[in-house]
Design a protein around this motif. Structure first.
Motif, PDB file in Angstrom:
ATOM      1  N   ILE A 309       0.829  -1.205   0.000  1.00 59.34           N
ATOM      2  CA  ILE A 309       0.000   0.000   0.000  1.00 59.34           C
ATOM      3  C   ILE A 309       0.866   1.259   0.000  1.00 59.34           C
ATOM      4  CG2 ILE A 309      -0.296   0.142   2.533  1.00 59.34           C
ATOM      5  CD1 ILE A 309      -3.208   1.088   1.887  1.00 59.34           C
ATOM      6  N   GLU A 310       2.033   1.197   0.606  1.00 56.74           N
ATOM      7  CA  GLU A 310       2.943   2.346   0.527  1.00 56.74           C
ATOM      8  C   GLU A 310       3.329   2.607  -0.921  1.00 56.74           C
ATOM      9  OE1 GLU A 310       6.097   1.210   3.145  1.00 56.74           O
ATOM     10  OE2 GLU A 310       4.697   0.704   4.755  1.00 56.74           O
ATOM     11  N   ASN A 311       3.613   1.535  -1.660  1.00 59.80           N
ATOM     12  CA  ASN A 311       3.936   1.689  -3.079  1.00 59.80           C
ATOM     13  C   ASN A 311       2.724   2.164  -3.879  1.00 59.80           C
ATOM     14  OD1 ASN A 311       6.529   0.811  -2.602  1.00 59.80           O
ATOM     15  ND2 ASN A 311       6.105  -1.312  -3.110  1.00 59.80           N
ATOM     16  N   ALA A 312       1.537   1.662  -3.515  1.00 56.73           N
ATOM     17  CA  ALA A 312       0.323   2.079  -4.217  1.00 56.73           C
ATOM     18  C   ALA A 312       0.080   3.572  -4.040  1.00 56.73           C
ATOM     19  CB  ALA A 312      -0.875   1.277  -3.708  1.00 56.73           C
ATOM     20  N   PHE A 313       0.294   4.096  -2.826  1.00 55.11           N
ATOM     21  CA  PHE A 313       0.131   5.530  -2.603  1.00 55.11           C
ATOM     22  C   PHE A 313       1.150   6.326  -3.424  1.00 55.11           C
ATOM     23  CE2 PHE A 313      -1.923   5.058   1.863  1.00 55.11           C
ATOM     24  CZ  PHE A 313      -3.177   5.107   1.303  1.00 55.11           C
ATOM     25  N   LEU A 314       2.384   5.832  -3.487  1.00 53.72           N
ATOM     26  CA  LEU A 314       3.397   6.515  -4.291  1.00 53.72           C
ATOM     27  C   LEU A 314       2.991   6.570  -5.753  1.00 53.72           C
ATOM     28  CD1 LEU A 314       6.829   5.246  -2.885  1.00 53.72           C
ATOM     29  CD2 LEU A 314       5.942   7.576  -2.834  1.00 53.72           C
ATOM     30  N   ARG A 315       2.538   5.456  -6.285  1.00 51.62           N
ATOM     31  CA  ARG A 315       2.134   5.412  -7.683  1.00 51.62           C
ATOM     32  C   ARG A 315       0.900   6.281  -7.925  1.00 51.62           C
ATOM     33  NH1 ARG A 315       4.433   0.680 -10.335  1.00 51.62           N
ATOM     34  NH2 ARG A 315       2.602   0.333 -11.647  1.00 51.62           N
ATOM     35  N   LEU A 316      -0.027   6.282  -6.975  1.00 54.06           N
ATOM     36  CA  LEU A 316      -1.227   7.109  -7.088  1.00 54.06           C
ATOM     37  C   LEU A 316      -0.852   8.586  -7.209  1.00 54.06           C
ATOM     38  CD1 LEU A 316      -4.399   7.388  -6.768  1.00 54.06           C
ATOM     39  CD2 LEU A 316      -3.932   7.719  -4.326  1.00 54.06           C
ATOM     40  N   LYS A 317       0.002   9.067  -6.304  1.00 55.94           N
ATOM     41  CA  LYS A 317       0.366  10.482  -6.296  1.00 55.94           C
ATOM     42  C   LYS A 317       1.269  10.846  -7.474  1.00 55.94           C
ATOM     43  CE  LYS A 317       1.967  10.325  -2.105  1.00 55.94           C
ATOM     44  NZ  LYS A 317       2.633  10.774  -0.858  1.00 55.94           N
ATOM     45  N   ALA A 318       2.115   9.910  -7.885  1.00 58.52           N
ATOM     46  CA  ALA A 318       2.998  10.189  -9.019  1.00 58.52           C
ATOM     47  C   ALA A 318       2.214  10.233 -10.328  1.00 58.52           C
ATOM     48  CB  ALA A 318       4.097   9.131  -9.101  1.00 58.52           C
ATOM     49  N   ARG A 319       1.220   9.366 -10.447  1.00 62.39           N
ATOM     50  CA  ARG A 319       0.420   9.331 -11.671  1.00 62.39           C
ATOM     51  C   ARG A 319      -0.559  10.505 -11.721  1.00 62.39           C
ATOM     52  NH1 ARG A 319      -1.210   3.873 -11.997  1.00 62.39           N
ATOM     53  NH2 ARG A 319       0.022   3.366 -13.849  1.00 62.39           N
ATOM     54  N   TRP A 320      -1.203  10.805 -10.609  1.00 65.38           N
ATOM     55  CA  TRP A 320      -2.199  11.888 -10.555  1.00 65.38           C
ATOM     56  C   TRP A 320      -1.682  12.962  -9.592  1.00 65.38           C
ATOM     57  CZ3 TRP A 320      -4.771  10.872 -14.616  1.00 65.38           C
ATOM     58  CH2 TRP A 320      -5.080   9.559 -14.957  1.00 65.38           C
ATOM     59  N   GLN A 321      -0.869  13.866 -10.118  1.00 62.44           N
ATOM     60  CA  GLN A 321      -0.122  14.789  -9.271  1.00 62.44           C
ATOM     61  C   GLN A 321      -0.965  15.937  -8.743  1.00 62.44           C
ATOM     62  OE1 GLN A 321       3.830  15.714 -10.602  1.00 62.44           O
ATOM     63  NE2 GLN A 321       4.263  13.582 -11.114  1.00 62.44           N
ATOM     64  N   ILE A 322      -2.246  15.971  -9.098  1.00 64.81           N
ATOM     65  CA  ILE A 322      -3.155  16.905  -8.450  1.00 64.81           C
ATOM     66  C   ILE A 322      -3.192  16.644  -6.948  1.00 64.81           C
ATOM     67  CG2 ILE A 322      -5.131  15.376  -8.819  1.00 64.81           C
ATOM     68  CD1 ILE A 322      -5.274  19.213  -8.874  1.00 64.81           C
ATOM     69  N   LEU A 323      -2.913  15.401  -6.528  1.00 65.86           N
ATOM     70  CA  LEU A 323      -2.977  15.037  -5.114  1.00 65.86           C
ATOM     71  C   LEU A 323      -1.786  15.555  -4.315  1.00 65.86           C
ATOM     72  CD1 LEU A 323      -4.207  11.331  -5.443  1.00 65.86           C
ATOM     73  CD2 LEU A 323      -5.569  13.403  -5.090  1.00 65.86           C
ATOM     74  N   LEU A 324      -0.753  16.031  -5.006  1.00 66.53           N
ATOM     75  CA  LEU A 324       0.415  16.536  -4.291  1.00 66.53           C
ATOM     76  C   LEU A 324       0.180  17.920  -3.701  1.00 66.53           C
ATOM     77  CD1 LEU A 324       3.232  15.487  -6.793  1.00 66.53           C
ATOM     78  CD2 LEU A 324       2.547  14.334  -4.689  1.00 66.53           C
ATOM     79  N   LYS A 325      -0.731  18.667  -4.319  1.00 66.47           N
ATOM     80  CA  LYS A 325      -0.981  20.034  -3.867  1.00 66.47           C
ATOM     81  C   LYS A 325      -2.377  20.423  -4.324  1.00 66.47           C
ATOM     82  CE  LYS A 325       1.196  24.596  -3.726  1.00 66.47           C
ATOM     83  NZ  LYS A 325       2.237  25.485  -4.330  1.00 66.47           N
ATOM     84  N   CYS A 326      -3.322  20.372  -3.415  1.00 67.68           N
ATOM     85  CA  CYS A 326      -4.725  20.557  -3.771  1.00 67.68           C
ATOM     86  C   CYS A 326      -5.167  22.004  -3.570  1.00 67.68           C
ATOM     87  CB  CYS A 326      -5.593  19.606  -2.953  1.00 67.68           C
ATOM     88  SG  CYS A 326      -5.073  17.874  -3.043  1.00 67.68           S
ATOM     89  N   ASP A 327      -4.347  22.957  -3.975  1.00 62.43           N
ATOM     90  CA  ASP A 327      -4.623  24.365  -3.695  1.00 62.43           C
ATOM     91  C   ASP A 327      -5.849  24.888  -4.437  1.00 62.43           C
ATOM     92  OD1 ASP A 327      -2.466  24.361  -2.076  1.00 62.43           O
ATOM     93  OD2 ASP A 327      -1.130  25.434  -3.438  1.00 62.43           O
ATOM     94  N   ASP A 328      -6.032  24.451  -5.704  1.00 61.94           N
ATOM     95  CA  ASP A 328      -7.110  25.001  -6.525  1.00 61.94           C
ATOM     96  C   ASP A 328      -8.429  24.265  -6.360  1.00 61.94           C
ATOM     97  OD1 ASP A 328      -5.392  26.887  -7.566  1.00 61.94           O
ATOM     98  OD2 ASP A 328      -4.864  25.698  -9.325  1.00 61.94           O
ATOM     99  N   CYS A 329      -8.466  23.296  -5.477  1.00 57.09           N
ATOM    100  CA  CYS A 329      -9.651  22.452  -5.341  1.00 57.09           C
ATOM    101  C   CYS A 329     -10.385  22.791  -4.054  1.00 57.09           C
ATOM    102  CB  CYS A 329      -9.241  20.986  -5.358  1.00 57.09           C
ATOM    103  SG  CYS A 329     -10.625  19.837  -5.333  1.00 57.09           S
ATOM    104  N   SER A 330     -11.684  22.962  -4.149  1.00 52.86           N
ATOM    105  CA  SER A 330     -12.477  23.269  -2.963  1.00 52.86           C
ATOM    106  C   SER A 330     -12.601  22.027  -2.089  1.00 52.86           C
ATOM    107  CB  SER A 330     -13.877  23.743  -3.367  1.00 52.86           C
ATOM    108  OG  SER A 330     -14.594  22.690  -3.978  1.00 52.86           O
ATOM    109  N   LEU A 331     -12.834  22.240  -0.796  1.00 56.06           N
ATOM    110  CA  LEU A 331     -13.011  21.120   0.122  1.00 56.06           C
ATOM    111  C   LEU A 331     -14.233  20.283  -0.254  1.00 56.06           C
ATOM    112  CD1 LEU A 331     -12.199  22.552   3.676  1.00 56.06           C
ATOM    113  CD2 LEU A 331     -10.909  20.834   2.377  1.00 56.06           C
ATOM    114  N   GLU A 332     -15.222  20.916  -0.886  1.00 57.74           N
ATOM    115  CA  GLU A 332     -16.425  20.189  -1.283  1.00 57.74           C
ATOM    116  C   GLU A 332     -16.123  19.213  -2.418  1.00 57.74           C
ATOM    117  OE1 GLU A 332     -17.365  23.620   1.001  1.00 57.74           O
ATOM    118  OE2 GLU A 332     -16.275  23.495  -0.911  1.00 57.74           O
TER     119      GLU A 332
END
Length: 401
Positions: A309-332
């Motif tokens: 699961i540690e590797n899965a999280f790494l691959r998730l964030k590396a593939r979809w890098q919106i998850l690295l910094k969610c500044d432009d996304c509303s909490l909703e």
């Protein structure tokens, strides 16, 4: 292509070794020191002046090669159009929110490009010939459509037969028996909200939302709970999640449970010290105790298997890098966006779309330390110690080191 056979789709229909892909490497192998590239080549160098409809029709559809599709949309051309067809019922062709000349495939392309690169709306909009607000709408509506239409196919509770297959895969790939997955949490950084700022400040002093996830032995998500404020502890998130309810209802194992080491035993999940020891959640023995050799061996086997699961999280964030910094996304919107990324991760993994390890250069995992609060002793299940002892006996009897 690796598409599911006999009309069955979803991550649990993949068989171990069917594609020849080896197990994910351990986290330390993935976390070789890398630096973020200082420049992001957003436009392909060969086509700097092509924009709008010409860009999509003349360049993407006619001139993009396999690596271009993978780099910009994180999936192959075939998988991209397969996803578009699945999303068609949820994306109205003439929505008032969209540019009238923007077909469904372009809307999906805009959304995937943003999720993959986290490029600002203002930067992405000229390439497709639409305004920044249209880019934002594409991201929002495509994310909702992914959750609505793909979640039942790619992120769902396994049935009894699938659970049995998952246990077989986990044992074959990770050497841990009677196990259907690994459990962990992911903190995603956000801007401090105007209200309830303290609720979202985690134990390491930065603001985040918390996602709890469970993956199978192939590193594909089968349970995700998100939108928890970063100040919550993993144990509290677990008690508030659907996974806890499913386990207490006995829906994570056959009835009666399968035999293990001569006893009827529930399937188990593997966690770390932040989760309570249960008869269905195993965690390592505390290292500050005087451990026996077989307890040390158990810890080694569990941590090795938990790395999936540690590797899965790494691959998730590396593939979809919106998850690295969610500044432009509303909490909703953020919970929907996180779920959409997890689902798209499963789509890419289930369809054997290549993962480019250069994407890991952007993750910089050491910047924000992960909160690590041990589970309270009151949540521990005394009967679970017998399950750990059974596992110790298993590893000792089969000589697993």
């Amino acid at each position: 292509m690796g598409f599911p056979k006999n009309g069955k789709i979803g991550p649990r229909f993949c068989q171990p070794g069917a594609t020849g892909r080896p197990p994910c490497p351990a986290p330390l192998e993935l976390l070789i020191a890398r630096r973020r590239r200082t420049s992001c080549y957003f436009y392909p160098r060969a086509w700097p002046s092509v924009r709008g409809a010409d860009w999509w029709e003349r360049v993407v559809l006619k001139e993009f090669g396999p690596q271009d599709w993978l780099e910009k949309f994180r999936m192959s051309r075939e998988t991209f159009f397969y996803v578009c067809n699945l999303l068609r019922p949820g994306l109205a062709p003439h929505s008032a929110h969209f540019h009238p000349a923007l077909p469904l495939e372009q809307r999906v392309a805009v959304a995937l490009w943003h999720l993959a690169t986290n490029v600002e709306y203002q930067t992405l909009s000229p390439l497709f010939g639409v305004g920044p607000s249209t880019v934002q709408t594409c991201v929002r509506e495509v994310s909702y459509a992914v959750v609505l239409l793909l979640k039942p196919l790619y992120l769902r509770l396994p049935n009894e037969k699938e659970l049995e297959n998952m246990a077989r895969i986990f044992r074959a790939r990770w050497g841990f028996p009677h196990c259907i997955g690994a459990l962990d949490s992911l903190h995603l950084p956000i801007n401090p909200p105007l209200r309830l700022s303290a609720d979202y400040c985690n134990g390491q002093g930065w603001h985040s939302i918390l996602t709890q996830a469970t993956v199978d032995g192939l590193g594909q998500f089968w349970d995700v709970s998100t939108a928890f404020p970063g100040s919550m502890e993993n144990s509290a998130v677990l008690e508030s999640s659907r996974l806890w309810v499913l386990a207490k209802e006995g829906r994570l194992c056959p009835n009666p449970p399968k035999d293990f080491m001569g006893k009827a035993q529930k399937y188990v999940l593997l966690g770390d010290a932040t989760y309570p020891l249960q008869d269905w959640i195993l965690k390592p023995y505390q290292e500050d105790e005087k451990l026996t050799q077989r307890q040390l061996q158990f810890n080694y086997r569990l941590r090795r298997a938990h790395s999936v699961i540690e590797n899965a999280f790494l691959r998730l964030k590396a593939r979809w890098q919106i998850l690295l910094k969610c500044d432009d996304c509303s909490l909703e919107l953020l919970p929907t966006l996180v779920l959409a990324c997890c689902i798209l991760h499963n789509v890419c993994e289930a369809h054997d779309n290549p993962f480019n390890e250069e994407w890991l250069e952007g993750t910089e995992p050491t910047e924000l330390p992960k909160p690590c609060q041990p589970a309270p002793a009151a949540m521990e299940d005394g009967r679970a110690e017998q399950v750990r002892e059974l596992m110790c006996q298993y590893f000792e009897s089969c000589g697993e080191g």
